[in-house]
Design an enzyme around this catalytic site. Structure first.
Site, PDB file in Angstrom:
ATOM      1  N   ASP A  30       0.860  -1.192   0.000  1.00 41.44           N
ATOM      2  CA  ASP A  30       0.000   0.000   0.000  1.00 41.44           C
ATOM      3  C   ASP A  30       0.891   1.236   0.000  1.00 41.44           C
ATOM      4  OD1 ASP A  30      -3.214   0.541   0.984  1.00 41.44           O
ATOM      5  OD2 ASP A  30      -1.794   2.209   1.052  1.00 41.44           O
ATOM      6  N   ASN A  86     -12.947  -2.927   2.866  1.00 37.34           N
ATOM      7  CA  ASN A  86     -13.857  -1.793   2.938  1.00 37.34           C
ATOM      8  C   ASN A  86     -14.838  -1.944   1.785  1.00 37.34           C
ATOM      9  OD1 ASN A  86     -12.456  -0.616   5.116  1.00 37.34           O
ATOM     10  ND2 ASN A  86     -10.970   0.290   3.718  1.00 37.34           N
ATOM     11  N   GLN A  93     -14.212   2.749   1.449  1.00 37.97           N
ATOM     12  CA  GLN A  93     -13.622   2.274   0.188  1.00 37.97           C
ATOM     13  C   GLN A  93     -13.367   3.459  -0.732  1.00 37.97           C
ATOM     14  OE1 GLN A  93     -15.923  -0.721  -1.945  1.00 37.97           O
ATOM     15  NE2 GLN A  93     -14.245  -1.086  -3.403  1.00 37.97           N
ATOM     16  N   VAL A  95     -11.018   2.859  -3.648  1.00 38.46           N
ATOM     17  CA  VAL A  95     -10.706   2.275  -4.958  1.00 38.46           C
ATOM     18  C   VAL A  95     -11.724   1.166  -5.210  1.00 38.46           C
ATOM     19  CG1 VAL A  95      -8.988   1.091  -6.364  1.00 38.46           C
ATOM     20  CG2 VAL A  95      -8.242   2.810  -4.693  1.00 38.46           C
ATOM     21  N   HIS A  99     -10.374  -5.484  -3.027  1.00 37.46           N
ATOM     22  CA  HIS A  99      -9.028  -5.793  -2.520  1.00 37.46           C
ATOM     23  C   HIS A  99      -9.121  -6.107  -1.035  1.00 37.46           C
ATOM     24  CE1 HIS A  99      -9.834  -1.480  -2.357  1.00 37.46           C
ATOM     25  NE2 HIS A  99      -9.125  -1.423  -1.242  1.00 37.46           N
ATOM     26  N   HIS A 101      -7.061  -5.734   2.438  1.00 35.06           N
ATOM     27  CA  HIS A 101      -5.934  -5.105   3.121  1.00 35.06           C
ATOM     28  C   HIS A 101      -5.345  -6.159   4.050  1.00 35.06           C
ATOM     29  CE1 HIS A 101      -6.914  -0.760   2.308  1.00 35.06           C
ATOM     30  NE2 HIS A 101      -8.119  -1.280   2.115  1.00 35.06           N
TER      31      HIS A 101
END
Ligand code: AMP
Length: 115
Positions: A30, A86, A93, A95, A99, A101
């Site tokens: 990240d 998220n 969220q 993006v 995904h 994290h």
């Protein structure tokens, strides 16, 4: 619809530190880490939010979870990491390409749910 930033990373149109990749997903560092280790596990297939996933995505979702464990083992944090998704802007969220994290390298208190 414009390509997500993650799709551009997957297609090598944008730089990122890729720490793992296979046929179905990519793991990157990240850019704004919230823990000493903060990786993102991203499927090559664009699913905007977890809540957009369909029964046909079952294997891919399972693969993402197994990849989290595999990446954690490879970097030596398999005994202590946290996974977060998220879902939706109200949940943080930013993006809209699904995904996970993966956070590690610090101790997380039992009551703390966010990063
Ligand atoms: P979320 O807020 O759950 O959608 O998470 C998006 C994450 O992507 C954030 O933690 C950002 O710091 C991270 N991010 C955004 N752009 C990049 C990038 N170019 N490379 C790596 N991570 C990024």
């Amino acid at each position: 619809m414009a390509d997500s930033i993650f799709l551009k990373i997957i297609n090598r149109e944008l730089p990122a530190e890729i720490v793992y990749e296979d046929e179905h997903c990519v793991a990157i560092k990240d850019v704004a880490p919230k823990a000493p280790i903060h990786l993102l596990i991203i499927p090559r297939k664009v699913i905007p939010r977890l809540s957009d996933a369909q029964p046909k995505d079952l294997k891919l979702l399972g693969h993402m979870m197994l990849t989290a464990g595999e990446v954690a083992r490879r970097i030596g944090v398999e005994d202590a990491f946290r996974l977060i998704v998220n879902n939706g802007s109200e949940a943080g969220q930013t993006v809209f390409h699904l995904h996970l994290h993966l956070l590690a390298g610090k101790s997380f208190s039992e009551s703390e749910l966010g990063f």
